[in-house]
Design an enzyme around this catalytic site. Structure first.
Site, PDB file in Angstrom:
ATOM      1  N   SER A 168      13.974 -13.446  18.401  1.00  0.00           N
ATOM      2  CA  SER A 168      13.133 -13.478  17.212  1.00  0.00           C
ATOM      3  C   SER A 168      11.718 -13.911  17.608  1.00  0.00           C
ATOM      4  O   SER A 168      11.086 -13.243  18.424  1.00  0.00           O
ATOM      5  CB  SER A 168      13.752 -14.387  16.151  1.00  0.00           C
ATOM      6  OG  SER A 168      13.139 -14.211  14.906  1.00  0.00           O
ATOM      7  N   GLU A 194      19.628  -6.094  11.411  1.00  0.00           N
ATOM      8  CA  GLU A 194      18.822  -7.317  11.478  1.00  0.00           C
ATOM      9  C   GLU A 194      18.455  -7.846  10.083  1.00  0.00           C
ATOM     10  O   GLU A 194      18.585  -9.035   9.798  1.00  0.00           O
ATOM     11  CB  GLU A 194      17.519  -7.038  12.244  1.00  0.00           C
ATOM     12  CG  GLU A 194      17.687  -6.571  13.671  1.00  0.00           C
ATOM     13  CD  GLU A 194      17.653  -7.707  14.669  1.00  0.00           C
ATOM     14  OE1 GLU A 194      17.612  -8.880  14.254  1.00  0.00           O
ATOM     15  OE2 GLU A 194      17.675  -7.416  15.876  1.00  0.00           O
ATOM     16  N   HIS A 208      20.410 -10.339  11.875  1.00  0.00           N
ATOM     17  CA  HIS A 208      19.501 -11.038  12.776  1.00  0.00           C
ATOM     18  C   HIS A 208      20.108 -12.361  13.238  1.00  0.00           C
ATOM     19  O   HIS A 208      20.726 -13.084  12.451  1.00  0.00           O
ATOM     20  CB  HIS A 208      18.194 -11.306  12.021  1.00  0.00           C
ATOM     21  CG  HIS A 208      17.077 -11.862  12.832  1.00  0.00           C
ATOM     22  ND1 HIS A 208      16.522 -11.198  13.891  1.00  0.00           N
ATOM     23  CD2 HIS A 208      16.393 -13.034  12.721  1.00  0.00           C
ATOM     24  CE1 HIS A 208      15.535 -11.925  14.396  1.00  0.00           C
ATOM     25  NE2 HIS A 208      15.447 -13.050  13.700  1.00  0.00           N
TER      26      HIS A 208
END
Length: 505
Positions: free
Chosen positions: A195, A322, A415
């Site tokens: 991320s 995600e 995610h």
């Protein structure tokens, strides 16, 4: 189970005492820079001061000031005490000897505003058990690490907006100088992160200040479509000064503001940037590395295309779904209609909207919306990064398809879901409710740790490199790992018709 024993090691700054248990020695809370407090707030990091005697390295250090979120609970994470004195790292090693093992340096995610290298999901013992030395780091977050107050105040206050990235580079300097004492090879360092940590990897690949400090890179669910120019980073700085009720000509007053007040102003900036209006035009990630002309000389992706990371093998990828981390718990979005979906795509794609709507024709409007946003923010930036770096070094692509069991499966392959499997921490405490457990989870984690450590050791995870037009991508989580050529090629072709500014967070 073996009882822990104390083990000491000599670093350039002084001796450390860590704990050895079950074949792995842990050193926690190791300072890699001077505390960035007082007159050093918003300054570039400086080398740590030496100490006398033996420093206790059995407990994690304090973490960068931040506002708590529900994500830590969801993932079974734990967050430590907060302080601006936060520049600490942690080491897991099979042995403090001369073995010269591969080194993996983890840069945590959290939108550049939350997280720490000490979070439970990042425990390095399972990776270290593959005969690798692993390091996890903190860095200054949010307004403390990514705020251009200098530009906002005409130079009256320090802070270029690149200090958090400079912290990461300072940690890599520490690794280069000290990691051989922990059984690691300073000539074989892999940086990896997820991320905002993956975006940090993208920035480091484009940073002239980081050259020579690492040798391989694994950005996970984060690429190189970041880097605010000076005008935009100064805009965020002015917004912070407004919320702190400090005039730009008196910006030096910000040096004395308690960090709690800065966090409250930061929360307001984040709310403003995410409420759908964003009248200040701060963007979804108002706190991110700034192109300051030093740490970042230009936009990272532009630098990478020109060969800034020449000779650095790279492995990158995303999860399949995600965006569901941010939408699955929102009943309004789950009830999205086809009309709502089409309107969103028209705002995003303009004249290319009919082609995009046709390319994302499968599933409910909610599923289609998540697929579009997953590709916009994560998949397409990863592909652009693969294309950019493939001209200069071998690159490898993966996709993570395992589905979370939480919320009855609504979160899908969301995610951050791969983290527990990369680190082997998917069963720890409450984490299993998010990541999932069982024989299939065990096999998945083992395969991913093998791939990540193989890459760190040799520059090849054990599968086919990514090249056009085949675009070979290894799929994890859908049975045994397997290669698929050019997944979702029709979607990628549509995005290629859009201006690149439409891609990214």
């Amino acid at each position: 189970m073996n009882s822990a024993i104390v083990e000491t090691v000599e670093t350039a700054s002084g001796k450390l005492a860590g704990l050895r248990k079950d074949g792995i020695t842990r050193f926690k809370g190791v300072p890699f820079a001077r505390p960035p407090v007082g007159p050093l707030r918003w300054r570039m990091p400086e080398a740590p001061e030496p100490w006398t005697g033996v420093r206790d390295a059995t407990k994690f250090g304090t973490v960068s000031p931040q506002a708590p979120t529900q994500l830590e609970t969801l993932m079974g994470m734990t967050m430590g005490e907060q302080s601006e004195d936060c520049l600490f790292l942690n080491v897991w090693t099979p042995g403090c000897d001369a073995a010269k093992r591969p080194v993996m340096v983890w840069i945590h995610g959290g939108a550049f505003v939350i997280g720490a290298g000490s979070q439970g999901v990042y425990n390095g013992k399972a990776i270290a058990a593959r005969d690798v030395v692993i390091v996890t780091i903190n860095y200054r977050l949010g307004a403390f690490g990514f705020l251009d107050l200098s530009g906002a105040s005409g130079g009256r206050c320090p802070g270029t907006g690149a200090e958090g990235l400079a912290d990461q580079i300072q940690a890599l300097h520490w690794v280069k100088e000290n990691i051989s004492q922990f059984g690691g090879d300073p000539g074989n360092v892999t940086i990896f992160g997820e991320s905002a940590g993956g975006m940090s990897i993208g920035a480091l690949l484009g940073s002239p200040a980081a050259r020579g400090l690492y040798h391989k890179a694994i950005p996970q669910s984060g690429a190189a479509h970041i880097g605010y120019d000076k005008e935009r980073s100064a805009r965020v700085g002015r917004a912070m000064l407004d919320l702190l009720e400090i005039a730009p000509e008196k910006a030096e007053r910000a040096m004395e503001i308690p960090y709690g007040a800065i966090i409250r102003a930061q929360i307001a900036v984040l709310a403003d940037s995410r409420d759908g209006h964003d009248e200040r035009k701060l963007g979804r990630l108002p706190f991110q590395p700034a192109i300051d002309g030093g740490v970042l000389a230009e936009a990272p992706l532009d630098a990478i295309r020109q060969g800034s990371a020449r000779g650095i093998p790279m492995m990158t990828g995303t999860t399949l779904e995600e965006w569901k981390l941010f939408t699955a718990a929102n009943p309004r979005l789950r009830m999205m209609t086809s009309k709502n979906f089409n309107e969103r795509v028209e705002r995003l794609a303009g004249q290319a909207a009919p082609e995009m709507i046709a390319a994302y024709a499968e599933g409910s409007p909610f599923e289609r919306f998540n697929a579009v946003m997953t590709d916009k923010v994560f998949t397409m930036p990863a592909i652009k990064l693969l294309e950019a770096q493939s001209a200069h070094a071998p690159v490898f692509s993966y996709r993570f398809d395992w589905r979370s069991p939480i919320l009855g499966g609504l979160m899908g392959s969301c995610h951050a879901l791969e983290l527990g499997f990369v680190f082997g921490t998917y069963r720890e405490r409450l984490a299993g409710t998010f990541f999932g457990t069982g024989a299939a989870a065990d096999a998945l984690s083992s395969a991913m740790i093998d791939a990540w450590t193989n890459f760190a050791r040799t520059g090849n995870p054990g599968w086919q490199a990514y090249e056009t037009p085949s675009r070979a991508t290894t799929i994890f989580g859908d049975g045994a790992p397997h290669i698929v050529d050019a997944p979702n090629e029709a979607r990628r072709a549509v995005w290629d018709k859009l201006p690149e500014r439409r891609i990214g967070p």
